[in-house]
Motif scaffolding. Sequence first.
Motif, PDB file in Angstrom:
ATOM      1  N   GLN A 138       0.850  -1.188   0.000  1.00 48.69           N
ATOM      2  CA  GLN A 138       0.000   0.000   0.000  1.00 48.69           C
ATOM      3  C   GLN A 138       0.889   1.243   0.000  1.00 48.69           C
ATOM      4  O   GLN A 138       1.003   1.958   0.991  1.00 48.69           O
ATOM      5  CB  GLN A 138      -0.925  -0.050   1.214  1.00 48.69           C
ATOM      6  CG  GLN A 138      -1.865  -1.248   1.169  1.00 48.69           C
ATOM      7  CD  GLN A 138      -2.695  -1.407   2.427  1.00 48.69           C
ATOM      8  OE1 GLN A 138      -2.213  -1.256   3.545  1.00 48.69           O
ATOM      9  NE2 GLN A 138      -3.971  -1.713   2.248  1.00 48.69           N
ATOM     10  N   LEU A 139       1.514   1.454  -1.149  1.00 41.31           N
ATOM     11  CA  LEU A 139       2.485   2.527  -1.297  1.00 41.31           C
ATOM     12  C   LEU A 139       2.376   3.148  -2.683  1.00 41.31           C
ATOM     13  O   LEU A 139       1.927   2.485  -3.626  1.00 41.31           O
ATOM     14  CB  LEU A 139       3.913   1.982  -1.108  1.00 41.31           C
ATOM     15  CG  LEU A 139       4.295   1.515   0.296  1.00 41.31           C
ATOM     16  CD1 LEU A 139       5.591   0.732   0.256  1.00 41.31           C
ATOM     17  CD2 LEU A 139       4.392   2.698   1.253  1.00 41.31           C
ATOM     18  N   PRO A 140       2.794   4.406  -2.866  1.00 38.85           N
ATOM     19  CA  PRO A 140       2.809   5.000  -4.207  1.00 38.85           C
ATOM     20  C   PRO A 140       3.666   4.176  -5.161  1.00 38.85           C
ATOM     21  O   PRO A 140       4.756   3.724  -4.801  1.00 38.85           O
ATOM     22  CB  PRO A 140       3.431   6.384  -3.966  1.00 38.85           C
ATOM     23  CG  PRO A 140       3.179   6.674  -2.521  1.00 38.85           C
ATOM     24  CD  PRO A 140       3.245   5.352  -1.819  1.00 38.85           C
ATOM     25  N   ALA A 144       4.058  -2.135   5.086  1.00 40.65           N
ATOM     26  CA  ALA A 144       3.024  -1.654   4.155  1.00 40.65           C
ATOM     27  C   ALA A 144       2.411  -2.780   3.331  1.00 40.65           C
ATOM     28  O   ALA A 144       1.931  -2.556   2.226  1.00 40.65           O
ATOM     29  CB  ALA A 144       3.582  -0.570   3.233  1.00 40.65           C
ATOM     30  N   ILE A 145       2.409  -3.990   3.880  1.00 38.97           N
ATOM     31  CA  ILE A 145       1.806  -5.133   3.189  1.00 38.97           C
ATOM     32  C   ILE A 145       0.303  -5.125   3.449  1.00 38.97           C
ATOM     33  O   ILE A 145      -0.139  -5.070   4.589  1.00 38.97           O
ATOM     34  CB  ILE A 145       2.428  -6.452   3.658  1.00 38.97           C
ATOM     35  CG1 ILE A 145       3.894  -6.537   3.203  1.00 38.97           C
ATOM     36  CG2 ILE A 145       1.638  -7.646   3.133  1.00 38.97           C
ATOM     37  CD1 ILE A 145       4.655  -7.709   3.785  1.00 38.97           C
ATOM     38  N   GLY A 146      -0.483  -5.205   2.357  1.00 45.18           N
ATOM     39  CA  GLY A 146      -1.925  -5.198   2.499  1.00 45.18           C
ATOM     40  C   GLY A 146      -2.642  -6.331   1.812  1.00 45.18           C
ATOM     41  O   GLY A 146      -3.871  -6.409   1.851  1.00 45.18           O
ATOM     42  N   GLY A 147      -1.894  -7.242   1.182  1.00 48.67           N
ATOM     43  CA  GLY A 147      -2.535  -8.351   0.489  1.00 48.67           C
ATOM     44  C   GLY A 147      -1.501  -9.310  -0.073  1.00 48.67           C
ATOM     45  O   GLY A 147      -0.288  -9.103   0.071  1.00 48.67           O
ATOM     46  N   PHE A 148      -1.988 -10.362  -0.700  1.00 52.40           N
ATOM     47  CA  PHE A 148      -1.119 -11.383  -1.295  1.00 52.40           C
ATOM     48  C   PHE A 148      -1.863 -12.026  -2.446  1.00 52.40           C
ATOM     49  O   PHE A 148      -3.052 -12.328  -2.339  1.00 52.40           O
ATOM     50  CB  PHE A 148      -0.748 -12.442  -0.256  1.00 52.40           C
ATOM     51  CG  PHE A 148      -0.040 -13.648  -0.829  1.00 52.40           C
ATOM     52  CD1 PHE A 148       1.304 -13.570  -1.190  1.00 52.40           C
ATOM     53  CD2 PHE A 148      -0.716 -14.841  -1.020  1.00 52.40           C
ATOM     54  CE1 PHE A 148       1.965 -14.679  -1.721  1.00 52.40           C
ATOM     55  CE2 PHE A 148      -0.067 -15.954  -1.545  1.00 52.40           C
ATOM     56  CZ  PHE A 148       1.279 -15.868  -1.904  1.00 52.40           C
ATOM     57  N   SER A 149      -1.165 -12.225  -3.561  1.00 53.80           N
ATOM     58  CA  SER A 149      -1.733 -12.934  -4.708  1.00 53.80           C
ATOM     59  C   SER A 149      -0.877 -14.140  -5.043  1.00 53.80           C
ATOM     60  O   SER A 149       0.351 -14.003  -5.212  1.00 53.80           O
ATOM     61  CB  SER A 149      -1.790 -12.027  -5.944  1.00 53.80           C
ATOM     62  OG  SER A 149      -2.796 -11.054  -5.818  1.00 53.80           O
TER      63      SER A 149
END
Length: 265
Positions: free
Chosen positions: A81-83, A235-240
């Motif tokens: 979750q970063l620019p 800043a980790i918000g998910g995983f695929s």
Amino acid sequence: MAWASLPMYPWPQPLTEHYWQWLRQHLQQLGEPQLPASLSWPEDYLAHWREPGMLLSQSCGYPVSTLLQAQVQVLGAFHYQLPGCADWRYSSALLVRKSDAGSTLADFRGQRAVCNERHSQSGYHALRAEVAALAGVQPFFAQVRFSGSHRASAGMLAAGEADIAALDCVSHALLARQQPQLFEQLACIGHTRLQPGLPLITAASTPAATVARLRQAIRDSLRAADLQPFLQATAIGGFSPLDLADYAGIASSAEYWRGAGMAEW
């Protein structure tokens, strides 16, 4: 003997070790035996990634799609979750000194670039693709130097030893938190095109059942209450879940420009 590491980003080491201990315990609950007691912190990344006992590590998209194809499996990639990030994809921040903040990449023709190293997608190949769109196979920079790390590239920019660098946008954000005085001297003038983010990998010999457990444990970790400090710091918000095919475009792009004569620029 199984090994695990998470070496690519400048994450706080105590929080990263805690993250592994959570994964380890959860993997045991899922039925995975023989797990490393703690993380390894390798100095020679390529040698580490080639070890048949590698259970979990994080690599770069370029070596995974080229040098390591026969030796690793891709588990997936985190969402940051970063620019410069979008879901499991990321880009490189084009960094210059603040005095050049209003410039574009085209304005750096004939200037000095610094890259971390030749096997880096974010620091070398992403920048090469952007330059190729402007110059084809013609020389663009007057000089290309190699610093050994994104942190060192930023230092060379600030010291006036180079004029532009491409830093993995996640590294850029995390390093700027750690060294604000250094990064306050720099400006981002744009980002490269989105590419698959840094892959989490395991050895080619890792059984399919273990691969499934690793992916499940990583997904489950994102909802763990006691891992929120780690997730916020990184800043980790998910995983695929992904596989090697998702990184094929990185190798294809590098090979295209190499074949066109842009092996070195």
